[in-house]
Design a protein around this motif. Structure first.
Motif, PDB file in Angstrom:
ATOM      1  N   VAL A 155       0.829  -1.202   0.000  1.00  0.00           N
ATOM      2  CA  VAL A 155       0.000   0.000   0.000  1.00  0.00           C
ATOM      3  C   VAL A 155       0.864   1.252   0.000  1.00  0.00           C
ATOM      4  N   SER A 156       1.906   1.283   0.829  1.00  0.00           N
ATOM      5  CA  SER A 156       2.717   2.494   0.944  1.00  0.00           C
ATOM      6  C   SER A 156       3.505   2.786  -0.326  1.00  0.00           C
ATOM      7  N   LYS A 157       3.765   1.755  -1.147  1.00  0.00           N
ATOM      8  CA  LYS A 157       4.530   1.947  -2.382  1.00  0.00           C
ATOM      9  C   LYS A 157       3.685   1.751  -3.642  1.00  0.00           C
ATOM     10  N   SER A 158       2.420   1.391  -3.481  1.00  0.00           N
ATOM     11  CA  SER A 158       1.464   1.297  -4.594  1.00  0.00           C
ATOM     12  C   SER A 158       1.899   0.309  -5.669  1.00  0.00           C
ATOM     13  N   ILE A 159       2.330  -0.895  -5.253  1.00  0.00           N
ATOM     14  CA  ILE A 159       2.775  -1.887  -6.229  1.00  0.00           C
ATOM     15  C   ILE A 159       2.196  -3.269  -5.948  1.00  0.00           C
ATOM     16  N   CYS A 160       2.116  -4.062  -6.999  1.00  0.00           N
ATOM     17  CA  CYS A 160       1.882  -5.503  -6.937  1.00  0.00           C
ATOM     18  C   CYS A 160       3.010  -6.174  -7.709  1.00  0.00           C
ATOM     19  N   PHE A 161       3.162  -7.510  -7.541  1.00  0.00           N
ATOM     20  CA  PHE A 161       4.214  -8.251  -8.232  1.00  0.00           C
ATOM     21  C   PHE A 161       3.622  -9.262  -9.214  1.00  0.00           C
ATOM     22  N   TYR A 162       4.412  -9.548 -10.266  1.00  0.00           N
ATOM     23  CA  TYR A 162       4.001 -10.496 -11.299  1.00  0.00           C
ATOM     24  C   TYR A 162       5.217 -11.317 -11.719  1.00  0.00           C
ATOM     25  N   GLN A 163       4.953 -12.519 -12.253  1.00  0.00           N
ATOM     26  CA  GLN A 163       6.025 -13.281 -12.875  1.00  0.00           C
ATOM     27  C   GLN A 163       6.213 -12.757 -14.292  1.00  0.00           C
ATOM     28  N   SER A 164       7.415 -12.854 -14.814  1.00  0.00           N
ATOM     29  CA  SER A 164       7.750 -12.189 -16.075  1.00  0.00           C
ATOM     30  C   SER A 164       6.898 -12.638 -17.253  1.00  0.00           C
ATOM     31  N   ASP A 165       6.380 -13.867 -17.219  1.00  0.00           N
ATOM     32  CA  ASP A 165       5.621 -14.378 -18.360  1.00  0.00           C
ATOM     33  C   ASP A 165       4.126 -14.476 -18.059  1.00  0.00           C
ATOM     34  N   SER A 166       3.642 -13.694 -17.097  1.00  0.00           N
ATOM     35  CA  SER A 166       2.236 -13.790 -16.712  1.00  0.00           C
ATOM     36  C   SER A 166       1.716 -12.445 -16.238  1.00  0.00           C
ATOM     37  N   ASP A 167       0.400 -12.218 -16.455  1.00  0.00           N
ATOM     38  CA  ASP A 167      -0.228 -11.003 -15.939  1.00  0.00           C
ATOM     39  C   ASP A 167      -1.064 -11.297 -14.699  1.00  0.00           C
ATOM     40  N   MET A 168      -0.858 -12.483 -14.110  1.00  0.00           N
ATOM     41  CA  MET A 168      -1.554 -12.854 -12.885  1.00  0.00           C
ATOM     42  C   MET A 168      -0.769 -12.330 -11.686  1.00  0.00           C
ATOM     43  N   PRO A 169      -1.371 -11.489 -10.838  1.00  0.00           N
ATOM     44  CA  PRO A 169      -0.645 -10.976  -9.672  1.00  0.00           C
ATOM     45  C   PRO A 169      -0.252 -12.100  -8.719  1.00  0.00           C
ATOM     46  N   LEU A 170       0.908 -11.944  -8.092  1.00  0.00           N
ATOM     47  CA  LEU A 170       1.467 -12.991  -7.244  1.00  0.00           C
ATOM     48  C   LEU A 170       1.064 -12.821  -5.782  1.00  0.00           C
ATOM     49  N   SER A 171       1.067 -13.936  -5.069  1.00  0.00           N
ATOM     50  CA  SER A 171       0.892 -13.910  -3.616  1.00  0.00           C
ATOM     51  C   SER A 171       2.254 -13.680  -2.968  1.00  0.00           C
ATOM     52  N   VAL A 172       2.260 -13.483  -1.663  1.00  0.00           N
ATOM     53  CA  VAL A 172       3.520 -13.265  -0.949  1.00  0.00           C
ATOM     54  C   VAL A 172       4.426 -14.485  -1.053  1.00  0.00           C
ATOM     55  N   LEU A 173       3.891 -15.673  -0.772  1.00  0.00           N
ATOM     56  CA  LEU A 173       4.727 -16.875  -0.824  1.00  0.00           C
ATOM     57  C   LEU A 173       5.216 -17.152  -2.238  1.00  0.00           C
ATOM     58  N   GLU A 174       4.393 -16.860  -3.241  1.00  0.00           N
ATOM     59  CA  GLU A 174       4.830 -17.044  -4.628  1.00  0.00           C
ATOM     60  C   GLU A 174       6.018 -16.141  -4.938  1.00  0.00           C
ATOM     61  N   ILE A 175       5.969 -14.902  -4.493  1.00  0.00           N
ATOM     62  CA  ILE A 175       7.061 -13.959  -4.754  1.00  0.00           C
ATOM     63  C   ILE A 175       8.374 -14.477  -4.194  1.00  0.00           C
ATOM     64  N   ASN A 177       9.205 -17.497  -3.020  1.00  0.00           N
ATOM     65  CA  ASN A 177       9.651 -18.803  -3.512  1.00  0.00           C
ATOM     66  C   ASN A 177      10.201 -18.704  -4.932  1.00  0.00           C
ATOM     67  N   LEU A 178       9.586 -17.859  -5.761  1.00  0.00           N
ATOM     68  CA  LEU A 178      10.131 -17.632  -7.102  1.00  0.00           C
ATOM     69  C   LEU A 178      11.490 -16.949  -7.029  1.00  0.00           C
ATOM     70  N   LYS A 179      11.619 -16.019  -6.107  1.00  0.00           N
ATOM     71  CA  LYS A 179      12.908 -15.343  -5.902  1.00  0.00           C
ATOM     72  C   LYS A 179      13.963 -16.347  -5.467  1.00  0.00           C
ATOM     73  N   LYS A 180      13.582 -17.258  -4.569  1.00  0.00           N
ATOM     74  CA  LYS A 180      14.509 -18.284  -4.097  1.00  0.00           C
ATOM     75  C   LYS A 180      14.955 -19.198  -5.230  1.00  0.00           C
ATOM     76  N   GLU A 181      14.064 -19.418  -6.208  1.00  0.00           N
ATOM     77  CA  GLU A 181      14.366 -20.271  -7.361  1.00  0.00           C
ATOM     78  C   GLU A 181      15.047 -19.487  -8.482  1.00  0.00           C
ATOM     79  N   ASN A 182      15.365 -18.217  -8.237  1.00  0.00           N
ATOM     80  CA  ASN A 182      16.004 -17.339  -9.224  1.00  0.00           C
ATOM     81  C   ASN A 182      15.149 -17.127 -10.470  1.00  0.00           C
ATOM     82  N   LYS A 183      13.829 -17.178 -10.294  1.00  0.00           N
ATOM     83  CA  LYS A 183      12.902 -16.892 -11.395  1.00  0.00           C
ATOM     84  C   LYS A 183      12.701 -15.389 -11.491  1.00  0.00           C
TER      85      LYS A 183
END
Length: 258
Positions: A155-175, A177-183
């Motif tokens: 909220v304070s930064k007005s952003i959501c996250f996405y995977q590079s090949d998708s327009d589906m917004p990510l959940s916290v755990l998805e973000i 875990n994908l970061k951990k997998e270097n995605k």
């Protein structure tokens, strides 16, 4: 104020309320389970009419969440951390008397409750020597019935996250875990009136060694009672009383992301 923000006291409190938990535990918890509409101060309902005043169509959940977040960011300039009861906090924020990321996250929780949005509040522990991000960060997650999933929202930064090949917004755990997998993941701004600090966001979420924790056991009614009734005491002492009485919030680190 020095006692309130003393780094040693904060570190002790952080350790006392932190624990590791299975990932399915954080999947099942959400803020609304402990906080009902009747527990939210009247000021939130008054401001809610301003947020949705001109809305004539039925909004889906992600539109509701973004509308709340955009109104908060565009009407609150932010400033020093507050840490007061929820009613006092939102009043000070709209008067321009302060508000950091954790204040934005906490008031967003309450607006979500009164608008029938399931919501969670998260924190970020960052292992770094960079003084600009060493204190961590707070953000939220809400459940979209239409998309049938939890969605990260800062909220304070007005952003959501996405995977590079998708327009589906990510959940916290998805973000994380994908970061951990270097995605590859990226963030997108949903508030065109707010100028984001891209470097700061990268430092917080993408470039740092950071670990999310879910804030659970937070009863807004209980915290409001203690913070208002014991307001003559230093806030560190009030939080100590809540911890000793078993009424404190808990920081739950999902083991899947650690």
């Amino acid at each position: 104020m020095k006692l309130k923000r003393h780094p040693l006291l904060y570190s002790i409190r952080f350790r006392l309320v932190s624990k590791a938990v299975p990932s399915d535990r954080v999947e099942s918890f959400y803020y609304n389970r402990l906080n009902q509409k009747s527990d939210i101060p009247a000021i939130y309902y008054e401001l809610n009419h301003l947020i949705f005043n001109n809305e004539t169509t039925e909004l889906i959940d992600i539109q509701k969440a973004e509308k709340i977040a955009v109104w908060l960011r565009n009407n609150i300039k932010g400033g020093p951390g507050l840490g007061h009861s929820s009613g006092k906090t939102i009043r000070k924020m709209v008067r321009g008397e302060g508000g950091v990321c954790s204040d934005f996250s906490q008031v967003f929780n309450n607006f979500c409750v009164i608008n029938d949005l399931k919501v969670k509040e998260w924190g970020l522990k960052i292992l770094t020597d960079d003084i600009n991000i060493r204190g961590g960060h707070s953000f939220n997650e809400f459940y979209s019935k239409e998309l049938k999933k939890w969605i990260f929202m800062d909220v304070s930064k007005s952003i959501c996250f996405y995977q590079s090949d998708s327009d589906m917004p990510l959940s916290v755990l998805e973000i994380f875990n994908l970061k951990k997998e270097n995605k590859k993941i990226y963030f997108a701004q949903f508030n065109t009136e707010y100028a984001i600090d891209t470097r700061n966001i990268n430092d917080l979420y993408l470039d740092s060694e950071s670990y999310p924790f879910l804030i659970t056991n937070y009863c807004n009614k209980t915290y409001d009672f203690f913070l208002d009734r014991l307001g003559f005491l230093p806030q560190a002492l009030i939080h100590g009383i809540l911890i000793l009485s078993g009424k404190s919030y808990v920081f739950e680190f999902p083991t899947q992301t650690v």
